[in-house]
Design a protein around this motif. Structure first.
Motif, short mmCIF file in Angstrom:
data_model
loop_
_atom_site.label_atom_id
_atom_site.label_comp_id
_atom_site.label_asym_id
_atom_site.label_seq_id
_atom_site.Cartn_x
_atom_site.Cartn_y
_atom_site.Cartn_z
N PRO A 129 61.58 79.29 19.95
CA PRO A 129 60.16 79.39 19.64
C PRO A 129 59.96 79.53 18.14
CG PRO A 129 60.99 81.49 20.39
CD PRO A 129 62.12 80.51 20.51
N ARG A 130 58.75 79.42 17.69
CA ARG A 130 58.47 79.65 16.28
C ARG A 130 58.66 81.13 15.99
NH1 ARG A 130 53.32 75.84 15.03
NH2 ARG A 130 54.56 73.94 15.00
N LEU A 131 59.52 81.39 15.04
CA LEU A 131 59.81 82.76 14.67
C LEU A 131 59.47 82.97 13.20
CD1 LEU A 131 63.36 83.05 16.30
CD2 LEU A 131 61.24 83.96 17.21
N ARG A 132 58.89 84.10 12.91
CA ARG A 132 58.60 84.45 11.52
C ARG A 132 59.85 85.05 10.89
NH1 ARG A 132 55.05 87.10 14.62
NH2 ARG A 132 55.89 89.10 13.95
N SER A 133 59.97 84.95 9.59
CA SER A 133 61.08 85.60 8.89
C SER A 133 60.97 87.09 9.10
CB SER A 133 61.02 85.29 7.39
OG SER A 133 61.26 83.94 7.18
N GLY A 134 62.08 87.70 9.45
CA GLY A 134 62.11 89.14 9.68
C GLY A 134 61.63 89.57 11.05
N GLN A 135 61.23 88.65 11.91
CA GLN A 135 60.75 88.99 13.24
C GLN A 135 61.91 89.47 14.10
OE1 GLN A 135 58.74 85.80 15.21
NE2 GLN A 135 58.09 87.06 16.92
N THR A 136 61.72 90.57 14.81
CA THR A 136 62.76 91.12 15.67
C THR A 136 62.66 90.50 17.07
OG1 THR A 136 62.70 93.20 14.46
CG2 THR A 136 63.72 93.24 16.63
N CYS A 137 63.80 90.13 17.62
CA CYS A 137 63.85 89.49 18.94
C CYS A 137 64.90 90.18 19.80
CB CYS A 137 64.23 88.02 18.80
SG CYS A 137 63.02 87.04 17.94
N LEU A 138 64.66 90.13 21.11
CA LEU A 138 65.66 90.54 22.10
C LEU A 138 66.45 89.29 22.43
CD1 LEU A 138 63.33 92.60 24.47
CD2 LEU A 138 64.54 93.38 22.43
N VAL A 139 67.74 89.32 22.21
CA VAL A 139 68.57 88.11 22.28
C VAL A 139 69.72 88.30 23.28
CG1 VAL A 139 69.99 86.51 20.96
CG2 VAL A 139 68.03 87.59 19.88
N TYR A 140 69.87 87.34 24.18
CA TYR A 140 71.02 87.28 25.08
C TYR A 140 71.90 86.12 24.64
CZ TYR A 140 68.60 90.50 28.16
OH TYR A 140 67.98 91.60 28.67
N PHE A 141 73.21 86.36 24.60
CA PHE A 141 74.14 85.32 24.18
C PHE A 141 75.50 85.56 24.82
CE2 PHE A 141 74.41 88.76 21.15
CZ PHE A 141 75.76 88.88 20.85
N LEU A 142 76.36 84.59 24.70
CA LEU A 142 77.75 84.76 25.11
C LEU A 142 78.64 84.15 24.06
CD1 LEU A 142 79.03 81.88 26.36
CD2 LEU A 142 77.64 82.52 28.27
N ARG A 143 79.89 84.52 24.12
CA ARG A 143 80.86 84.02 23.14
C ARG A 143 81.66 82.88 23.77
NH1 ARG A 143 81.41 87.73 18.82
NH2 ARG A 143 80.44 89.71 19.36
N ASP A 144 81.81 81.83 22.99
CA ASP A 144 82.63 80.68 23.38
C ASP A 144 83.68 80.53 22.28
OD1 ASP A 144 83.74 78.43 24.42
OD2 ASP A 144 82.01 77.14 24.07
N GLY A 145 84.81 81.18 22.48
CA GLY A 145 85.81 81.22 21.41
C GLY A 145 85.27 82.09 20.28
N GLU A 146 85.19 81.51 19.09
CA GLU A 146 84.67 82.23 17.94
C GLU A 146 83.16 82.02 17.75
OE1 GLU A 146 86.42 84.38 15.92
OE2 GLU A 146 87.94 84.12 17.46
#
Length: 178
Positions: A129-146
């Motif tokens: 989505p459009r994000l402003r600089s410095g905007q805080t987000c709740l983020v889900y991610f996973l690692r794929d190697g490095e």
């Protein structure tokens, strides 16, 4: 995401990710990602060898089809097993302050944790989505190697954001899978 309505597909991803699971579309995209490269590499081989093997018999063609199918299924099964066990991660991150980042869509999304640690997302399984600089987000991610793969995110100041924080099941799954 500003205080706009969260699209249904994004809401579904967030609901699954907050429980420590991949949504069906995320899992499928992650598992089948290398297949496009294999198909591109196998296409010239099939074009070159296909007519020669077809001249031998129907068995030759069946052998090539079986070989291609095997070469496509093995990496997909290996990745399916790998990502079925991969723990999802959660973080509250701020958008980096690059004013032209939205124009440079091919570059990785860069976000920062409160302690200053940089998070680069080379691959994204969600529209950004459009994000402003410095905007805080709740983020889900996973690692794929490095690398880190962005699964879903929502603005922390969104009215529904509290509903998309990790559940107890998220924590249990993370502990079981690490």
């Amino acid at each position: 995401m500003s205080p706009q309505r969260i699209p249904a597909a994004q809401r579904k991803r967030l609901e699954r990710n907050r429980q420590g699971r991949l949504a069906g579309a995320q899992w499928l995209a992650t598992v089948t990602q290398p297949l496009s490269v294999l198909l591109v590499l196998l296409a010239p081989l099939v074009i070159l060898l296909g007519p020669r093997l077809a001249a031998f018999s129907l068995r030759g063609f069946a052998l090539v089809a079986l070989l291609v199918l095997l070469l496509l299924l093995l990496p997909a099964l290996w990745r399916a097993r790998r990502y079925a066990r991969a723990p999802l991660e959660f973080a509250e991150l701020q958008r980096d302050s690059n004013p032209v980042a939205g124009l440079l869509f091919w570059r990785p999304l860069v976000m920062r944790a409160a302690n200053g640690e940089e998070f680069r997302f080379q691959r994204r399984l969600t529209p950004i989505p459009r994000l402003r600089s410095g905007q805080t987000c709740l983020v889900y991610f996973l690692r794929d190697g490095e690398q880190r793969v962005l699964l879903s995110l929502v603005s922390a100041d969104h009215p529904e954001a509290r509903h998309y924080r990790p559940t107890d099941a998220f924590q249990r799954r993370a502990q079981q899978r690490t």
